[in-house]
Motif scaffolding. Structure first.
Motif, PDB file in Angstrom:
ATOM      1  N   UNK A  46      -5.261  15.457  -9.723  1.00  0.00           N
ATOM      2  CA  UNK A  46      -3.865  15.464 -10.395  1.00  0.00           C
ATOM      3  C   UNK A  46      -2.770  15.047  -9.271  1.00  0.00           C
ATOM      4  N   UNK A  47      -2.879  15.685  -8.186  1.00  0.00           N
ATOM      5  CA  UNK A  47      -1.833  15.176  -7.255  1.00  0.00           C
ATOM      6  C   UNK A  47      -2.225  14.080  -6.697  1.00  0.00           C
ATOM      7  N   UNK A  48      -3.307  13.511  -6.596  1.00  0.00           N
ATOM      8  CA  UNK A  48      -3.634  12.108  -6.045  1.00  0.00           C
ATOM      9  C   UNK A  48      -3.744  11.018  -6.920  1.00  0.00           C
ATOM     10  N   UNK A  49      -3.542  11.321  -8.398  1.00  0.00           N
ATOM     11  CA  UNK A  49      -3.589  10.076  -9.217  1.00  0.00           C
ATOM     12  C   UNK A  49      -1.992  10.019  -9.680  1.00  0.00           C
ATOM     13  N   UNK A  50      -1.840   8.768  -9.894  1.00  0.00           N
ATOM     14  CA  UNK A  50      -0.519   8.261 -10.479  1.00  0.00           C
ATOM     15  C   UNK A  50      -0.455   8.380 -11.970  1.00  0.00           C
ATOM     16  N   UNK A  99      -8.647  -5.584 -11.956  1.00  0.00           N
ATOM     17  CA  UNK A  99      -9.340  -5.332 -10.873  1.00  0.00           C
ATOM     18  C   UNK A  99      -8.684  -4.005 -10.209  1.00  0.00           C
ATOM     19  N   UNK A 100      -7.379  -3.977 -10.267  1.00  0.00           N
ATOM     20  CA  UNK A 100      -6.622  -2.545  -9.474  1.00  0.00           C
ATOM     21  C   UNK A 100      -6.933  -1.238 -10.046  1.00  0.00           C
ATOM     22  N   UNK A 101      -7.191  -1.541 -11.637  1.00  0.00           N
ATOM     23  CA  UNK A 101      -7.600  -0.306 -12.327  1.00  0.00           C
ATOM     24  C   UNK A 101      -8.854   0.302 -11.953  1.00  0.00           C
ATOM     25  N   UNK A 102     -10.055  -0.879 -11.866  1.00  0.00           N
ATOM     26  CA  UNK A 102     -11.283  -0.450 -11.343  1.00  0.00           C
ATOM     27  C   UNK A 102     -11.348   0.155  -9.889  1.00  0.00           C
ATOM     28  N   UNK A 103     -10.452  -0.437  -9.057  1.00  0.00           N
ATOM     29  CA  UNK A 103     -10.502   0.177  -7.774  1.00  0.00           C
ATOM     30  C   UNK A 103     -10.097   1.692  -7.767  1.00  0.00           C
ATOM     31  N   UNK A 104      -8.877   1.823  -8.240  1.00  0.00           N
ATOM     32  CA  UNK A 104      -8.109   2.942  -8.406  1.00  0.00           C
ATOM     33  C   UNK A 104      -9.073   4.073  -9.095  1.00  0.00           C
ATOM     34  N   UNK A 105      -9.752   3.706 -10.221  1.00  0.00           N
ATOM     35  CA  UNK A 105     -10.493   4.613 -11.210  1.00  0.00           C
ATOM     36  C   UNK A 105     -11.970   5.008 -10.268  1.00  0.00           C
ATOM     37  N   UNK A 106     -12.408   3.861  -9.323  1.00  0.00           N
ATOM     38  CA  UNK A 106     -13.362   4.268  -8.768  1.00  0.00           C
ATOM     39  C   UNK A 106     -13.036   5.144  -7.352  1.00  0.00           C
ATOM     40  N   UNK A 146     -13.316  10.606  -5.291  1.00  0.00           N
ATOM     41  CA  UNK A 146     -12.742  11.785  -4.603  1.00  0.00           C
ATOM     42  C   UNK A 146     -13.365  12.935  -5.378  1.00  0.00           C
ATOM     43  N   UNK A 147     -13.384  13.018  -6.472  1.00  0.00           N
ATOM     44  CA  UNK A 147     -13.941  14.228  -7.378  1.00  0.00           C
ATOM     45  C   UNK A 147     -15.436  14.452  -6.973  1.00  0.00           C
TER      46      UNK A 147
END
Length: 122
Positions: A27-31, A88-95, A100-101
């Motif tokens: 949660x801290x790391x996600x925007x 592609x930005x969503x894919x990279x952030x989701x990856x 991380x998890x």
């Protein structure tokens, strides 16, 4: 005997608190803030960590790789399906979020495995 009990208690507490801890770090790391959750990811994480602990105790270290690989294969298909949105930005952030998890879960599972293995050595 007392030392074994203390180590067992620490291991159990560490395992039970690992889900909320990982959720907090993500949660801290996600925007993006998830308003609702069905807690399936949390349950998958607990099962994943339990498998890592069991494989660690049994000395089946290569099986830990199987747990991580199987999770990665399933997640890769989820990310591949997002190509319809052409984001592609969503894919990279989701990856990154998933990686991380997974790495936090693996780390916590291995630390727990070491704690529980200590019980059998002492």
């Amino acid at each position: 005997m007392v030392l074994k009990s203390i180590i067992m208690l620490i291991g159990i507490l560490f395992y039970l608190l690992s889900g909320p801890f990982i959720k907090y770090v993500l949660a801290i790391m996600s925007t993006n803030v998830m308003k609702t959750s069905d807690h399936i990811g949390l349950l998958i994480g607990y099962i994943e960590r339990m498998l890592v602990i069991l494989f660690f105790i049994l000395g089946e270290y290569t099986a830990i790789g199987l747990v991580i690989a199987s999770k990665s294969i399933l997640r890769f298909n989820d990310l591949k399906d997002d190509q319809h949105n052409h984001n592609p930005d969503k894919i990279d952030k989701k990856s990154e979020y998933i990686l991380l998890g997974t790495m936090l879960s693996l780390l916590i599972g291995m630390i727990n495995g070491i704690l529980f293995k200590l019980i059998f050595i002492i």
